[in-house]
Motif scaffolding. Structure first.
Motif, mmCIF file in Angstrom:
data_model
loop_
_atom_site.group_PDB
_atom_site.id
_atom_site.type_symbol
_atom_site.label_atom_id
_atom_site.label_comp_id
_atom_site.label_asym_id
_atom_site.label_seq_id
_atom_site.Cartn_x
_atom_site.Cartn_y
_atom_site.Cartn_z
ATOM 1 N N ARG A 51 -0.426 -4.121 -0.944
ATOM 2 C CA ARG A 51 -0.822 -5.224 -0.071
ATOM 3 C C ARG A 51 -1.208 -6.462 -0.898
ATOM 4 N NH1 ARG A 51 -2.331 -3.445 5.194
ATOM 5 N NH2 ARG A 51 -3.717 -5.240 5.390
ATOM 6 N N GLN A 52 -1.953 -6.195 -2.000
ATOM 7 C CA GLN A 52 -2.369 -7.318 -2.846
ATOM 8 C C GLN A 52 -1.158 -7.979 -3.525
ATOM 9 O OE1 GLN A 52 -5.511 -8.509 -2.971
ATOM 10 N NE2 GLN A 52 -4.683 -10.216 -4.227
ATOM 11 N N ARG A 53 -0.246 -7.126 -4.023
ATOM 12 C CA ARG A 53 0.923 -7.673 -4.732
ATOM 13 C C ARG A 53 1.852 -8.408 -3.770
ATOM 14 N NH1 ARG A 53 5.202 -4.410 -8.583
ATOM 15 N NH2 ARG A 53 5.796 -6.251 -9.834
ATOM 16 N N LEU A 54 1.918 -7.952 -2.498
ATOM 17 C CA LEU A 54 2.763 -8.618 -1.500
ATOM 18 C C LEU A 54 2.273 -10.040 -1.278
ATOM 19 C CD1 LEU A 54 5.045 -8.467 0.609
ATOM 20 C CD2 LEU A 54 3.357 -7.621 2.250
ATOM 21 N N HIS A 55 0.936 -10.210 -1.340
ATOM 22 C CA HIS A 55 0.399 -11.551 -1.149
ATOM 23 C C HIS A 55 0.495 -12.395 -2.417
ATOM 24 C CE1 HIS A 55 -1.411 -9.760 2.487
ATOM 25 N NE2 HIS A 55 -1.554 -11.031 2.912
ATOM 26 N N ASP A 56 0.323 -11.765 -3.588
ATOM 27 C CA ASP A 56 0.280 -12.540 -4.824
ATOM 28 C C ASP A 56 1.653 -12.727 -5.461
ATOM 29 O OD1 ASP A 56 -2.423 -12.622 -4.410
ATOM 30 O OD2 ASP A 56 -2.879 -10.993 -5.833
ATOM 31 N N GLN A 57 2.450 -11.673 -5.461
ATOM 32 C CA GLN A 57 3.768 -11.723 -6.138
ATOM 33 C C GLN A 57 4.842 -11.098 -5.238
ATOM 34 O OE1 GLN A 57 2.561 -9.493 -9.710
ATOM 35 N NE2 GLN A 57 2.709 -11.429 -10.897
ATOM 36 N N PRO A 58 5.132 -11.731 -4.092
ATOM 37 C CA PRO A 58 6.081 -11.118 -3.160
ATOM 38 C C PRO A 58 7.491 -10.972 -3.737
ATOM 39 C CG PRO A 58 5.584 -13.374 -2.509
ATOM 40 C CD PRO A 58 4.633 -13.031 -3.592
ATOM 41 N N HIS A 59 7.937 -11.966 -4.532
ATOM 42 C CA HIS A 59 9.310 -11.878 -5.074
ATOM 43 C C HIS A 59 9.440 -10.670 -6.001
ATOM 44 C CE1 HIS A 59 9.460 -16.149 -3.778
ATOM 45 N NE2 HIS A 59 10.760 -15.900 -3.619
ATOM 46 N N ALA A 60 8.421 -10.471 -6.864
ATOM 47 C CA ALA A 60 8.474 -9.354 -7.798
ATOM 48 C C ALA A 60 8.415 -8.023 -7.053
ATOM 49 C CB ALA A 60 7.323 -9.456 -8.794
ATOM 50 N N LEU A 61 7.567 -7.937 -6.034
ATOM 51 C CA LEU A 61 7.441 -6.684 -5.287
ATOM 52 C C LEU A 61 8.733 -6.348 -4.556
ATOM 53 C CD1 LEU A 61 5.710 -4.333 -4.120
ATOM 54 C CD2 LEU A 61 5.090 -5.897 -2.264
ATOM 55 N N LEU A 62 9.330 -7.370 -3.955
ATOM 56 C CA LEU A 62 10.524 -7.115 -3.124
ATOM 57 C C LEU A 62 11.827 -7.163 -3.922
ATOM 58 C CD1 LEU A 62 9.519 -9.294 -0.046
ATOM 59 C CD2 LEU A 62 9.182 -6.839 -0.367
ATOM 60 N N GLY A 63 11.695 -7.511 -5.216
ATOM 61 C CA GLY A 63 12.914 -7.573 -6.036
ATOM 62 C C GLY A 63 13.837 -8.696 -5.618
ATOM 63 N N MET A 64 13.272 -9.826 -5.195
ATOM 64 C CA MET A 64 14.060 -10.957 -4.711
ATOM 65 C C MET A 64 14.099 -12.057 -5.768
ATOM 66 S SD MET A 64 15.074 -10.040 -1.755
ATOM 67 C CE MET A 64 15.714 -11.622 -1.194
ATOM 68 N N PRO A 65 15.214 -12.746 -5.905
ATOM 69 C CA PRO A 65 15.264 -13.901 -6.812
ATOM 70 C C PRO A 65 14.280 -14.967 -6.344
ATOM 71 C CG PRO A 65 17.475 -13.241 -6.117
ATOM 72 C CD PRO A 65 16.511 -12.497 -5.254
ATOM 73 N N TYR A 66 13.717 -15.693 -7.327
ATOM 74 C CA TYR A 66 12.739 -16.721 -6.972
ATOM 75 C C TYR A 66 13.380 -17.897 -6.226
ATOM 76 C CZ TYR A 66 9.154 -14.358 -9.688
ATOM 77 O OH TYR A 66 8.241 -13.427 -10.153
ATOM 78 N N GLN A 67 14.745 -17.979 -6.273
ATOM 79 C CA GLN A 67 15.423 -19.068 -5.559
ATOM 80 C C GLN A 67 15.432 -18.840 -4.052
ATOM 81 O OE1 GLN A 67 16.569 -17.397 -8.090
ATOM 82 N NE2 GLN A 67 17.280 -18.818 -9.718
ATOM 83 N N VAL A 68 15.174 -17.587 -3.623
ATOM 84 C CA VAL A 68 15.178 -17.272 -2.193
ATOM 85 C C VAL A 68 13.791 -17.562 -1.627
ATOM 86 C CG1 VAL A 68 15.484 -15.484 -0.450
ATOM 87 C CG2 VAL A 68 16.939 -15.501 -2.489
ATOM 88 N N PRO A 69 13.677 -18.521 -0.717
ATOM 89 C CA PRO A 69 12.350 -18.852 -0.171
ATOM 90 C C PRO A 69 11.773 -17.702 0.654
ATOM 91 C CG PRO A 69 13.950 -20.615 0.258
ATOM 92 C CD PRO A 69 14.733 -19.428 -0.215
ATOM 93 N N ILE A 70 10.487 -17.459 0.452
ATOM 94 C CA ILE A 70 9.740 -16.521 1.306
ATOM 95 C C ILE A 70 8.752 -17.348 2.102
ATOM 96 C CG2 ILE A 70 8.116 -14.584 1.350
ATOM 97 C CD1 ILE A 70 9.433 -13.499 -1.132
ATOM 98 N N HIS A 71 8.993 -17.386 3.422
ATOM 99 C CA HIS A 71 8.197 -18.272 4.267
ATOM 100 C C HIS A 71 6.749 -17.784 4.435
ATOM 101 C CE1 HIS A 71 12.433 -18.960 6.027
ATOM 102 N NE2 HIS A 71 12.192 -19.871 5.111
ATOM 103 N N SER A 72 6.633 -16.474 4.664
ATOM 104 C CA SER A 72 5.286 -15.929 4.899
ATOM 105 C C SER A 72 5.324 -14.410 4.774
ATOM 106 C CB SER A 72 4.765 -16.338 6.287
ATOM 107 O OG SER A 72 5.578 -15.763 7.300
ATOM 108 N N VAL A 73 4.136 -13.807 4.593
ATOM 109 C CA VAL A 73 4.010 -12.347 4.598
ATOM 110 C C VAL A 73 2.884 -12.014 5.576
ATOM 111 C CG1 VAL A 73 4.852 -12.067 2.240
ATOM 112 C CG2 VAL A 73 2.392 -12.403 2.644
ATOM 113 N N GLY A 74 2.902 -10.790 6.041
ATOM 114 C CA GLY A 74 1.869 -10.419 6.997
ATOM 115 C C GLY A 74 1.984 -8.966 7.402
ATOM 116 N N GLU A 75 1.239 -8.606 8.480
ATOM 117 C CA GLU A 75 1.229 -7.224 8.966
ATOM 118 C C GLU A 75 1.240 -7.275 10.491
ATOM 119 O OE1 GLU A 75 -1.642 -3.250 8.989
ATOM 120 O OE2 GLU A 75 -2.160 -4.993 7.737
ATOM 121 N N HIS A 76 2.031 -6.356 11.078
ATOM 122 C CA HIS A 76 2.073 -6.257 12.530
ATOM 123 C C HIS A 76 2.379 -4.811 12.910
ATOM 124 C CE1 HIS A 76 2.736 -7.166 16.728
ATOM 125 N NE2 HIS A 76 3.892 -6.492 16.669
ATOM 126 N N ASP A 77 1.597 -4.342 13.834
ATOM 127 C CA ASP A 77 1.828 -3.010 14.387
ATOM 128 C C ASP A 77 1.931 -1.967 13.285
ATOM 129 O OD1 ASP A 77 2.067 -1.202 16.426
ATOM 130 O OD2 ASP A 77 4.247 -1.504 16.678
#
Length: 429
Positions: A51-77
């Motif tokens: 949860r902490q890494r998703l908020h601090d380093q989402p690209h690294a956690l998800l294995g996504m290139p930094y060129q791909v924008p991540i609009h937001s992270v969160g939790e639901h249901d």
């Protein structure tokens, strides 16, 4: 395809899955944009480090290139998620930019064509205009043979074309020829009815004429007896008769010449020109052997002259004659009159002859046109030149054909482009 609600999102379809969860093509109901929504596996929801890494380093956690924008992270249901920019799936590149460019190019082509059609409407739409024209009627000289008016019309038409007269109109009614030209070219009608018969004859003898004036064509064709009498006097092969006739002709230069354009090129000829009376031998070259004639300008002398090119047979004959008669004189005659007498200084193998004289530019152009078009079958008398303003239909055929051809090309390009765009449009089930 039905969408599944997930908080503020509508999950439209699954577009990927790996160890870090599923990825859905989804719509953000608040912003209205399409996004890629990654849902992490449920077992990671309570992992504090994740949860902490998703908020601090989402690209690294998800294995996504930094060129791909991540609009937001969160939790639901009970599921962690990341709202990312929607990327085209592998093997299906984003063609939207190319499609927009292609559409813009097609629009520019079609728009440009329509704009050109509008701008040039005054060129291709049927329009009328006024034009000042000069018209004259040419009548065969009295005594001319019947049945050759069509031949004469053909020569007149060829002369006007060689004289570079645009928009000339020539017609005949079986007994006369009517010529109409733009008023700016009215000078071309002067002398249009002259026969224009060319001969090149060796000079046997020449004496000064009592009158410097050129002989003129008769107002009517002479009868056969007059022609026969002139030929017997001026085309006699007896040397003694020739000398007497030459002296007699010297006092007649400037009078009407009843032998104008009617002399026999295969017999000697006594005639006038350039202030002299000439005794000439039979012709060695005739107008029928002229391949081309052009009006030229001598820049050094600032004079106008006519350059003629003989055909191959006459060129060979002229070369042989000049080679064997260096120092002799030859006379160029047009309608029996001597236009120029020249001295042979060397062999002339090229078949090119310059007709020099005190020509104006128009006179040189007219003589070149006459020699190029050929001789008339008989002289034509030209009547008064009448000038009038007429209404004419502007010729827009060329513009119409050109616009139609370009329009067909534009249509083919547009249809082909539309077909290509439709084939390249991705379809969803």
């Amino acid at each position: 395809m039905s969408a599944t609600p997930f908080g503020r999102y509508l999950l439209i379809e699954a577009i990927g899955q790996d160890a870090i969860g599923e990825v859905y093509r989804a719509q953000d109901t608040i912003t209205g944009r399409m996004v890629a929504l990654r849902l992490l596996p449920p077992q990671l929801t309570h992992d504090a480090a994740v949860r902490q890494r998703l908020h601090d380093q989402p690209h690294a956690l998800l294995g996504m290139p930094y060129q791909v924008p991540i609009h937001s992270v969160g939790e639901h249901d009970g599921r962690l998620y990341a709202d990312m920019a929607l990327q085209p799936p592998p093997g299906r590149p984003d063609r939207r930019g190319g499609r927009r460019l292609a559409i813009a190019v097609l629009a520019a082509i079609v728009g440009g064509y329509l704009l050109a059609v509008g701008i040039t409407s005054d060129r291709w739409l049927p329009t009328t205009t006024t034009q000042e024209r000069a018209t004259a009627t040419l009548q065969p000289a009295p005594g001319s043979e019947d049945g050759t008016i069509a031949e004469a019309r053909g020569v007149i038409t060829a002369r006007l074309a060689a004289f570079d007269i645009a928009d000339a109109e020539v017609s005949d009614d079986g007994g006369s020829i009517t010529v109409s030209v733009p008023a700016t070219d009215a000078d071309a009608l002067e002398g249009l009815g002259a026969v224009g018969r060319f001969d090149l004859r060796p000079v046997i003898h020449a004496i000064d004429a009592e009158s410097p004036q050129r002989s003129t064509a008769p107002t009517r064709l002479p009868d056969s007896e007059q022609v026969a009498a002139e030929k017997d006097l001026r085309q006699n092969t007896n040397p003694q008769v020739q000398l007497l006739s030459l002296q007699f002709q010297a006092v007649r230069c400037g009078d009407e010449d009843f032998l104008t354009a009617l002399d026999d090129p295969d017999l000697p000829l006594i005639t006038c020109g350039n202030g002299q009376a000439f005794l000439l031998d039979k012709a060695i070259v005739t107008g029928a052997e002229i391949e081309d004639a052009t009006a030229e300008h001598d820049d050094r002398r600032d004079t106008h002259f006519v350059k003629i090119q003989l055909d191959s047979a006459a060129t060979e004959r002229w070369a042989d004659f000049t080679a064997g008669n260096i120092g002799s004189e030859v006379a160029i005659t047009v309608d029996t009159q001597v236009v120029r007498a020249l001295t042979i200084l060397e062999e002339i193998p090229s078949g090119v002859i310059d007709i020099q004289g005190s020509f104006t530019e128009t006179e040189a152009q007219r003589l070149a046109a006459d020699l190029t078009a050929g001789a008339l079958p008989f002289p034509l008398h030209i009547g008064p030149v009448e000038t009038e303003v007429v209404t004419v239909q502007a010729d827009s055929t060329g513009w119409r054909i050109g616009l139609l051809a370009v329009g067909v090309v534009v249509l083919l390009v547009a249809v082909g482009g539309i077909i290509a765009l439709r084939r390249g449009t991705p379809h969803t089930a």
